[in-house]
Design a protein around this motif. Structure first.
Motif, PDB file in Angstrom:
ATOM      1  N   THR A 168       0.810  -1.221   0.000  1.00 34.14           N
ATOM      2  CA  THR A 168       0.000   0.000   0.000  1.00 34.14           C
ATOM      3  C   THR A 168       0.844   1.272   0.000  1.00 34.14           C
ATOM      4  OG1 THR A 168      -0.115   0.178   2.420  1.00 34.14           O
ATOM      5  CG2 THR A 168      -1.778  -1.208   1.332  1.00 34.14           C
ATOM      6  N   ALA A 169       2.180   1.119  -0.068  1.00 32.81           N
ATOM      7  CA  ALA A 169       3.076   2.263   0.069  1.00 32.81           C
ATOM      8  C   ALA A 169       2.748   3.033   1.337  1.00 32.81           C
ATOM      9  CB  ALA A 169       3.017   3.166  -1.161  1.00 32.81           C
ATOM     10  N   SER A 170       2.590   2.275   2.406  1.00 36.79           N
ATOM     11  CA  SER A 170       2.299   2.838   3.732  1.00 36.79           C
ATOM     12  C   SER A 170       1.080   3.750   3.710  1.00 36.79           C
ATOM     13  CB  SER A 170       3.528   3.573   4.282  1.00 36.79           C
ATOM     14  OG  SER A 170       4.623   2.702   4.406  1.00 36.79           O
ATOM     15  N   GLY A 171       0.068   3.328   2.945  1.00 33.20           N
ATOM     16  CA  GLY A 171      -1.189   4.074   2.911  1.00 33.20           C
ATOM     17  C   GLY A 171      -1.195   5.264   1.987  1.00 33.20           C
ATOM     18  N   THR A 172      -0.224   5.369   1.063  1.00 31.85           N
ATOM     19  CA  THR A 172      -0.171   6.524   0.156  1.00 31.85           C
ATOM     20  C   THR A 172      -0.419   6.161  -1.306  1.00 31.85           C
ATOM     21  OG1 THR A 172       2.218   6.297  -0.236  1.00 31.85           O
ATOM     22  CG2 THR A 172       1.543   7.628   1.662  1.00 31.85           C
ATOM     23  N   LEU A 173      -0.543   4.882  -1.628  1.00 29.77           N
ATOM     24  CA  LEU A 173      -0.559   4.494  -3.041  1.00 29.77           C
ATOM     25  C   LEU A 173      -1.908   4.695  -3.704  1.00 29.77           C
ATOM     26  CD1 LEU A 173       1.007   3.319  -5.412  1.00 29.77           C
ATOM     27  CD2 LEU A 173       0.419   1.028  -4.594  1.00 29.77           C
ATOM     28  N   PHE A 174      -2.975   4.281  -3.062  1.00 31.40           N
ATOM     29  CA  PHE A 174      -4.301   4.294  -3.703  1.00 31.40           C
ATOM     30  C   PHE A 174      -4.925   5.675  -3.512  1.00 31.40           C
ATOM     31  CE2 PHE A 174      -3.432  -0.096  -2.252  1.00 31.40           C
ATOM     32  CZ  PHE A 174      -3.314  -0.692  -3.496  1.00 31.40           C
ATOM     33  N   GLU A 175      -4.635   6.570  -4.471  1.00 30.57           N
ATOM     34  CA  GLU A 175      -4.932   7.994  -4.318  1.00 30.57           C
ATOM     35  C   GLU A 175      -6.324   8.396  -4.759  1.00 30.57           C
ATOM     36  OE1 GLU A 175      -1.974  10.057  -6.526  1.00 30.57           O
ATOM     37  OE2 GLU A 175      -0.332   9.568  -5.145  1.00 30.57           O
ATOM     38  N   ASN A 176      -6.964   7.620  -5.603  1.00 32.26           N
ATOM     39  CA  ASN A 176      -8.267   8.016  -6.136  1.00 32.26           C
ATOM     40  C   ASN A 176      -9.246   8.237  -4.983  1.00 32.26           C
ATOM     41  OD1 ASN A 176     -10.813   8.151  -7.379  1.00 32.26           O
ATOM     42  ND2 ASN A 176     -10.211   6.728  -8.992  1.00 32.26           N
ATOM     43  N   PRO A 177      -9.841   9.433  -4.876  1.00 34.03           N
ATOM     44  CA  PRO A 177     -10.771   9.694  -3.769  1.00 34.03           C
ATOM     45  C   PRO A 177     -11.949   8.726  -3.728  1.00 34.03           C
ATOM     46  CG  PRO A 177     -10.188  11.728  -4.903  1.00 34.03           C
ATOM     47  CD  PRO A 177      -9.654  10.610  -5.728  1.00 34.03           C
ATOM     48  N   ALA A 178     -12.281   8.155  -4.888  1.00 34.32           N
ATOM     49  CA  ALA A 178     -13.444   7.262  -4.955  1.00 34.32           C
ATOM     50  C   ALA A 178     -13.058   5.793  -4.848  1.00 34.32           C
ATOM     51  CB  ALA A 178     -14.187   7.504  -6.271  1.00 34.32           C
ATOM     52  N   VAL A 179     -11.792   5.488  -4.561  1.00 39.57           N
ATOM     53  CA  VAL A 179     -11.353   4.090  -4.587  1.00 39.57           C
ATOM     54  C   VAL A 179     -12.074   3.257  -3.521  1.00 39.57           C
ATOM     55  CG1 VAL A 179      -9.379   4.426  -3.013  1.00 39.57           C
ATOM     56  CG2 VAL A 179      -9.349   2.570  -4.699  1.00 39.57           C
ATOM     57  N   ARG A 180     -12.446   2.050  -3.930  1.00 37.74           N
ATOM     58  CA  ARG A 180     -13.023   1.070  -3.009  1.00 37.74           C
ATOM     59  C   ARG A 180     -12.216  -0.218  -3.132  1.00 37.74           C
ATOM     60  NH1 ARG A 180     -19.118   0.052  -4.105  1.00 37.74           N
ATOM     61  NH2 ARG A 180     -19.091  -0.688  -1.956  1.00 37.74           N
ATOM     62  N   PHE A 181     -12.380  -1.086  -2.145  1.00 37.76           N
ATOM     63  CA  PHE A 181     -11.629  -2.335  -2.114  1.00 37.76           C
ATOM     64  C   PHE A 181     -12.592  -3.514  -2.045  1.00 37.76           C
ATOM     65  CE2 PHE A 181      -8.890   0.962  -0.608  1.00 37.76           C
ATOM     66  CZ  PHE A 181      -7.652   0.662  -1.162  1.00 37.76           C
ATOM     67  N   LEU A 182     -12.280  -4.517  -2.841  1.00 31.77           N
ATOM     68  CA  LEU A 182     -13.008  -5.781  -2.820  1.00 31.77           C
ATOM     69  C   LEU A 182     -11.977  -6.853  -2.507  1.00 31.77           C
ATOM     70  CD1 LEU A 182     -15.310  -7.815  -3.448  1.00 31.77           C
ATOM     71  CD2 LEU A 182     -14.675  -7.607  -5.865  1.00 31.77           C
ATOM     72  N   ASN A 183     -12.149  -7.560  -1.394  1.00 28.68           N
ATOM     73  CA  ASN A 183     -11.114  -8.459  -0.913  1.00 28.68           C
ATOM     74  C   ASN A 183     -11.586  -9.909  -0.916  1.00 28.68           C
ATOM     75  OD1 ASN A 183      -9.526  -6.161  -0.381  1.00 28.68           O
ATOM     76  ND2 ASN A 183     -10.478  -5.926   1.633  1.00 28.68           N
ATOM     77  N   LEU A 184     -11.104 -10.668  -1.912  1.00 26.47           N
ATOM     78  CA  LEU A 184     -11.353 -12.105  -1.973  1.00 26.47           C
ATOM     79  C   LEU A 184     -10.272 -12.788  -1.153  1.00 26.47           C
ATOM     80  CD1 LEU A 184     -12.444 -14.803  -2.961  1.00 26.47           C
ATOM     81  CD2 LEU A 184     -11.310 -14.401  -5.165  1.00 26.47           C
ATOM     82  N   ASN A 185     -10.673 -13.343  -0.014  1.00 27.09           N
ATOM     83  CA  ASN A 185      -9.692 -13.940   0.885  1.00 27.09           C
ATOM     84  C   ASN A 185     -10.362 -15.026   1.704  1.00 27.09           C
ATOM     85  OD1 ASN A 185      -7.566 -14.256   3.029  1.00 27.09           O
ATOM     86  ND2 ASN A 185      -6.718 -12.498   1.933  1.00 27.09           N
ATOM     87  N   ILE A 186      -9.652 -16.114   1.934  1.00 26.20           N
ATOM     88  CA  ILE A 186     -10.213 -17.198   2.728  1.00 26.20           C
ATOM     89  C   ILE A 186     -10.265 -16.840   4.213  1.00 26.20           C
ATOM     90  CG2 ILE A 186      -8.047 -18.414   3.178  1.00 26.20           C
ATOM     91  CD1 ILE A 186      -9.631 -21.026   2.506  1.00 26.20           C
ATOM     92  N   ALA A 187      -9.494 -15.812   4.611  1.00 29.20           N
ATOM     93  CA  ALA A 187      -9.463 -15.360   6.010  1.00 29.20           C
ATOM     94  C   ALA A 187     -10.334 -14.129   6.173  1.00 29.20           C
ATOM     95  CB  ALA A 187      -8.036 -15.050   6.428  1.00 29.20           C
TER      96      ALA A 187
END
Length: 625
Positions: A310-329
């Motif tokens: 994530t570059a220590s929380g600086t990488l995903f700059e788009n104000p509208a960005v959302r996350f979809l997390n496919l994970n077994i945990a």
């Protein structure tokens, strides 16, 4: 019916009868046991391994931490369906396991630890190497393994082994909860006899489950993907552990969504797949990081979203960005306030693909053209880093990587964990198969590479396995070279001499630390380590441990040595000194930030300047809520 055996004998016999099953394939869960013997395990597990040598292979280690690394390398190459056990004596042998256990647990890789422990019956108190704790009589040094183990138990009575051993197998085969499992074995209990029920030794098959997605979560995920205009997949290690590479390739071929990879996820797509855009984050490619900055939906598949990603929380700059997390945990599925899709990576990708194909969903042609052209430009930068116009000069580190990259095919496996090489490899290496790129970057443990290479080669004896190490890492743990020589395990070591902790030296310079304490050099004026390089001959050291060593002074000699090493059927080391010892590597600089705090107050100009830059970066950090 019962069988009278010692606790150690019963445990070894039990372990030999445990299997895993997934997708119709079956594997032995505990493929072998590593051990270094002392008074805490020699008469217990040591005797038991002799008793059952026909069903439990044994490997002799030289360092307890290294034995865990070898077991972890074997487990990763086996897709977590098989692993090794590790036994030690009490005292320093047991505490040496802690680093390896932390590495295993952080990387979600199974390993069974069987350290000896002090007497349960306390006939003599204290015994040799016993830690005395005035406020607690039931504490030993093995308790240091509790926080780094997914399951811990101390077997103080023979009959307690039965439920504990079963719980240990459950955790080792749990795709969510796996990691280091510790059964601490008091030395008197190991040798104690007990009448065991025959059923305890019956063959058991542990099914490694593939849970599908919840219908509601799946529907939400499909809606989010269909609404996105600039989606980006971040492929993590869970893609490999699930063997979801083909499912991922089908998903992105249908949708044309680009795929960036973490260190653990690199190789999820071949480097030449149209949707592969390389590594992401601080050590990532410019292509992947620019896509991340403008992405409106980040689809994490089997990733923990570490600060490098994530570059220590600086990488995903788009104000509208959302996350979809496919994970077994579920723990990882909810990170970054994302939409969770809690499922096995392969099962979830198959379900997503089916749903999106039904809707005919694909990203726009212009988006595909954009990342395709950016990728071509990045590949030109890689070619420039690898190119050596003058083959009779000392190579740079990228040229060392490039020489190996030009030689290998999809059957070769490269292993690395620490130093400046992980950054170069993440940016530059062209992964040709799903398991070619083996980077331990969850714990980034110096010393992992050589023993892990042994474990990987044991799991894949037909493959060429390369341990890539700098001098700092080599000096941490060259001990298992002796094991490779003893057992004829034909690993290859590519040893890069860069006169110190080159990676940390570069980091130190960037944060105002002026490379203090990072060089392997004689003291100069003022006592600083800036004099001539130390006359340490690491090639001679490797040779003294029994390894065949090929020295290369130039690019031309390096290429020839690598060809010779690859063809060798004995453990072989290629030793090369890189062109510059005071720079990290000469590879493209970091394409994204990484947070290493800088001194808030200082008088030295380098630290003052570094703090100003640090504050500018910190101001761009955001929390995704």
């Amino acid at each position: 019916m019962t069988i009278r055996l010692t606790v150690a004998q019963a445990l070894v016999r039990f372990l030999a009868a445990q299997y895993t099953e997934r997708d119709g394939g079956r594997a032995r869960l505990i493929g072998a046991t590593w051990g270094i013997f002392g008074h805490g395990n020699v008469a217990g597990l040591g005797q038991a391994l002799i008793e059952y040598a026909d069903v439990m292979p044994y490997h002799q280690g030289r360092n307890e931490q290294a034995m865990v690394h070898a077991a972890v390398g074997y487990a990763r190459q086996s897709n977590r369906l098989s692993t090794h056990a590790v036994t030690t004596s009490i005292g320093p042998g047991a505490t040496n396991l802690v680093t390896g256990a932390a590495l295993a647990t952080i990387n979600h890789l199974p390993v069974l630890l069987l350290p000896g422990d002090v007497f349960a019956t306390r006939p003599a108190d204290p015994v040799l190497q016993q830690l005395e704790v005035p406020y607690a009589g039931d504490v030993s040094v093995n308790d240091t393994l509790r926080p780094v183990s997914r399951y811990f138990d101390r077997i103080t009575r023979p009959e307690a082994l039965i439920p504990s051993a079963l719980q240990a197998m459950r955790v080792l085969t749990d795709p969510v909860g796996t990691g280091a499992v510790t059964l601490a074995l008091p030395q008197d209990v190991q040798a104690e006899a007990y009448d065991w029920p025959e059923e305890f030794f019956a063959e058991r098959v542990w099914t490694v489950r593939r849970p599908g997605a919840d219908p509601t979560e799946l529907a939400e995920a499909v809606r989010a993907i269909r609404a996105a205009r600039r989606p980006l997949v971040v492929a993590g290690g869970g893609v490999h552990y699930s063997r979801a590479e083909e499912a991922l390739a089908e998903f992105v071929s249908e949708t044309r969504i680009p795929v960036a990879s973490t260190q653990a996820g690199k190789g999820s797509l071949r480097h030449d797949h149209p949707q592969d855009v390389g590594g992401i984050g601080h050590t990532g490619t410019a292509t992947a990081d620019e896509l991340a900055r403008t992405a409106d939906l980040v689809i994490g598949v089997g990733t923990r979203y570490t600060d490098f990603t994530t570059a220590s929380g600086t990488l995903f700059e788009n104000p509208a960005v959302r996350f979809l997390n496919l994970n077994i945990a579920p723990f990882d599925g909810h990170k970054l306030a994302g939409l969770p899709l809690v499922a096995d990576a392969r099962s979830g990708l198959v379900e997503l693909t089916e749903a999106l194909v039904m809707h005919g969903h694909r990203v726009t042609d212009s988006y595909v053209t954009e990342y395709t052209e950016d990728k071509e430009r990045w590949e030109q930068r890689v070619d420039a880093c690898f190119e050596a116009d003058e083959p009779d000069v000392r190579p740079t580190q990228p040229q060392v990587v490039g020489a190996l990259d030009a030689l290998v095919d999809e059957s070769d496996i490269i292993i690395n964990a620490a130093g400046s090489l992980p950054g170069d490899l993440h940016k530059l290496w062209r992964a040709r198969s799903y398991d070619q790129y083996h980077l331990e970057y969850g714990y980034s443990c110096m010393g992992y590479e050589i023993p892990a290479a042994i474990g990987v080669r044991l799991a894949a004896p037909e493959r060429n396995v390369w341990a890539l190490v700098g001098d700092g890492t080599y000096l941490m743990m060259p001990t298992e070279i002796v094991t490779a020589v003893q057992e004829g395990i034909a690993i290859k070591i590519l040893l890069v001499q860069n006169h110190g902790y080159a990676s940390i030296g570069g980091l130190s310079e960037s944060v105002g630390g002026e490379r203090f304490g990072t060089a392997y050099r004689f003291p100069a004026d003022g006592g600083s380590l800036t004099g001539a390089p130390l006359p340490v001959d690491l090639a001679a050291n490797a040779a003294s441990l029994g390894m065949r060593v090929l020295r290369a002074k130039t690019v031309r000699e390096l290429r020839a040595a690598l060809v010779e090493a690859r063809a060798a059927d004995t453990p072989t080391c290629v030793y090369v000194e890189t062109e510059t010892s005071d720079t990290v590597s000469g590879a493209p600089p970091a394409q994204a930030w990484w947070d290493v705090p800088v001194a808030e107050t200082a008088t030295r100009p380098s630290a003052v300047k570094a703090r100003e830059l640090y504050e500018r970066h910190v101001s761009t950090r955001r929390r995704h809520l």
